[in-house]
Design a protein around this motif. Structure first.
Motif, mmCIF file in Angstrom:
data_model
loop_
_atom_site.group_PDB
_atom_site.id
_atom_site.type_symbol
_atom_site.label_atom_id
_atom_site.label_comp_id
_atom_site.label_asym_id
_atom_site.label_seq_id
_atom_site.Cartn_x
_atom_site.Cartn_y
_atom_site.Cartn_z
ATOM 1 N N THR A 273 9.391 -2.308 -24.051
ATOM 2 C CA THR A 273 8.034 -3.256 -23.646
ATOM 3 C C THR A 273 8.211 -4.127 -22.565
ATOM 4 O O THR A 273 7.355 -4.200 -21.587
ATOM 5 C CB THR A 273 7.994 -3.918 -25.088
ATOM 6 O OG1 THR A 273 7.704 -3.313 -26.053
ATOM 7 C CG2 THR A 273 6.647 -4.745 -24.602
ATOM 8 N N ASP A 274 9.464 -4.874 -22.371
ATOM 9 C CA ASP A 274 9.594 -5.408 -20.999
ATOM 10 C C ASP A 274 9.570 -4.681 -19.828
ATOM 11 O O ASP A 274 8.748 -4.975 -18.839
ATOM 12 C CB ASP A 274 10.857 -6.225 -20.991
ATOM 13 C CG ASP A 274 11.109 -7.293 -21.862
ATOM 14 O OD1 ASP A 274 9.846 -7.573 -22.651
ATOM 15 O OD2 ASP A 274 11.992 -7.808 -22.295
ATOM 16 N N ARG B 108 2.587 -5.223 -14.099
ATOM 17 C CA ARG B 108 2.357 -6.166 -13.482
ATOM 18 C C ARG B 108 2.641 -5.544 -11.944
ATOM 19 O O ARG B 108 1.799 -6.214 -11.176
ATOM 20 C CB ARG B 108 3.442 -7.204 -13.561
ATOM 21 C CG ARG B 108 3.083 -8.449 -13.043
ATOM 22 C CD ARG B 108 4.245 -9.486 -13.365
ATOM 23 N NE ARG B 108 4.078 -9.637 -14.810
ATOM 24 C CZ ARG B 108 5.195 -9.595 -15.603
ATOM 25 N NH1 ARG B 108 6.257 -9.290 -14.932
ATOM 26 N NH2 ARG B 108 4.870 -9.722 -17.045
ATOM 27 N N ALA B 109 3.576 -4.729 -11.641
ATOM 28 C CA ALA B 109 3.688 -4.522 -10.096
ATOM 29 C C ALA B 109 2.631 -3.617 -9.798
ATOM 30 O O ALA B 109 2.176 -3.775 -8.692
ATOM 31 C CB ALA B 109 5.137 -3.631 -10.044
ATOM 32 N N ARG B 110 1.966 -2.580 -10.723
ATOM 33 C CA ARG B 110 0.919 -1.948 -10.260
ATOM 34 C C ARG B 110 -0.342 -2.786 -9.865
ATOM 35 O O ARG B 110 -1.208 -2.528 -9.123
ATOM 36 C CB ARG B 110 0.795 -0.891 -11.329
ATOM 37 C CG ARG B 110 -0.360 0.174 -11.145
ATOM 38 C CD ARG B 110 -0.541 1.159 -12.028
ATOM 39 N NE ARG B 110 -0.642 0.895 -13.538
ATOM 40 C CZ ARG B 110 0.374 1.082 -14.172
ATOM 41 N NH1 ARG B 110 1.588 1.527 -13.824
ATOM 42 N NH2 ARG B 110 0.180 0.839 -15.456
ATOM 43 N N ALA B 111 -0.405 -3.984 -10.885
ATOM 44 C CA ALA B 111 -1.727 -4.505 -10.566
ATOM 45 C C ALA B 111 -1.481 -5.632 -9.538
ATOM 46 O O ALA B 111 -2.485 -5.600 -8.634
ATOM 47 C CB ALA B 111 -1.797 -5.498 -11.848
ATOM 48 N N GLU B 112 -0.369 -5.873 -9.033
ATOM 49 C CA GLU B 112 -0.109 -6.626 -7.793
ATOM 50 C C GLU B 112 -0.199 -5.844 -6.585
ATOM 51 O O GLU B 112 -0.991 -6.186 -5.556
ATOM 52 C CB GLU B 112 1.155 -7.286 -8.004
ATOM 53 C CG GLU B 112 1.377 -8.545 -8.898
ATOM 54 C CD GLU B 112 2.661 -8.956 -8.926
ATOM 55 O OE1 GLU B 112 3.704 -8.448 -8.331
ATOM 56 O OE2 GLU B 112 2.919 -10.074 -9.512
ATOM 57 N N ALA B 113 0.101 -4.743 -6.718
ATOM 58 C CA ALA B 113 0.002 -3.825 -5.760
ATOM 59 C C ALA B 113 -1.393 -3.381 -5.422
ATOM 60 O O ALA B 113 -2.168 -3.244 -4.145
ATOM 61 C CB ALA B 113 0.778 -2.406 -5.817
ATOM 62 N N GLU B 114 -2.478 -3.250 -6.525
ATOM 63 C CA GLU B 114 -3.662 -2.927 -6.299
ATOM 64 C C GLU B 114 -4.648 -4.121 -5.801
ATOM 65 O O GLU B 114 -5.425 -4.004 -5.027
ATOM 66 C CB GLU B 114 -4.405 -2.516 -7.565
ATOM 67 C CG GLU B 114 -3.717 -1.145 -8.095
ATOM 68 C CD GLU B 114 -4.426 -0.693 -9.531
ATOM 69 O OE1 GLU B 114 -5.111 -1.680 -10.137
ATOM 70 O OE2 GLU B 114 -4.147 0.315 -10.074
ATOM 71 N N ALA B 115 -3.910 -5.337 -6.041
ATOM 72 C CA ALA B 115 -4.678 -6.599 -5.584
ATOM 73 C C ALA B 115 -4.675 -6.656 -4.329
ATOM 74 O O ALA B 115 -5.188 -7.119 -3.425
ATOM 75 C CB ALA B 115 -4.239 -7.869 -6.460
ATOM 76 N N ALA B 116 -3.086 -6.237 -3.890
ATOM 77 C CA ALA B 116 -2.613 -6.708 -2.548
ATOM 78 C C ALA B 116 -3.473 -5.466 -1.416
ATOM 79 O O ALA B 116 -4.057 -5.973 -0.408
ATOM 80 C CB ALA B 116 -1.461 -6.398 -2.037
ATOM 81 N N GLN B 117 -3.762 -4.418 -2.245
ATOM 82 C CA GLN B 117 -4.448 -3.256 -1.337
ATOM 83 C C GLN B 117 -5.911 -3.522 -1.381
ATOM 84 O O GLN B 117 -6.459 -3.496 -0.248
ATOM 85 C CB GLN B 117 -4.321 -1.915 -1.982
ATOM 86 C CG GLN B 117 -4.969 -0.728 -1.184
ATOM 87 C CD GLN B 117 -4.724 0.551 -2.065
ATOM 88 O OE1 GLN B 117 -4.435 0.515 -3.274
ATOM 89 N NE2 GLN B 117 -4.909 1.650 -1.486
#
Length: 128
Positions: A99-100, A107-116
């Motif tokens: 789960t972790d 979280r990494a995917r969401a941050e990458a999408e937000a940065a993009q």
């Protein structure tokens, strides 16, 4: 993982505490010995449940599982209960780690999408 392990430890506090009257009644153990042995283990489980955010507490809880398994030989039927809770602990560790890992990937995917998305909006020029 820490939350799952803490929950297992809290339930284990109850079960370890219930070993005391069983040891006194069925095994004929001295109440002071039974209370000292399983009472201290129950207290340790309660304290370790609250300290699961620390790595050392997680390893100490593994040691507690081993002690619980070892002392369960003294009671009739105690070994079955101990095996069940040690299995719950091991399952909680394995599933908690999975789960972790999934949360970290999300979280990494969401941050990458937000940065993009932020880079795209900064690089776009307004049309006149």
């Amino acid at each position: 993982m820490r939350v799952v392990c803490a929950v297992v430890l809290v339930f284990e506090v109850i079960v370890i505490g219930l070993f005391i009257p069983v040891a006194v009644t069925l095994a004929g153990m001295d109440p002071a010995v039974a209370g000292g042995l399983w009472g201290s283990m129950a207290l340790a489980a309660l304290v370790l449940a609250g300290l699961q955010k620390y790595r050392w507490a997680h390893y100490a809880a593994w040691a507690l599982q081993a002690a619980f398994l070892f002392t369960s030989f003294m009671l009739p039927g105690g070994m079955l209960v101990a095996v069940v809770f040690v299995s719950l602990w091991a399952t909680g560790v394995v599933l908690g780690r999975r789960t972790d890992e999934m949360k970290a990937a999300h979280r990494a995917r969401a941050e990458a999408e937000a940065a993009q998305g932020a880079q795209t909006s900064v690089g776009a020029s307004p049309e006149s």
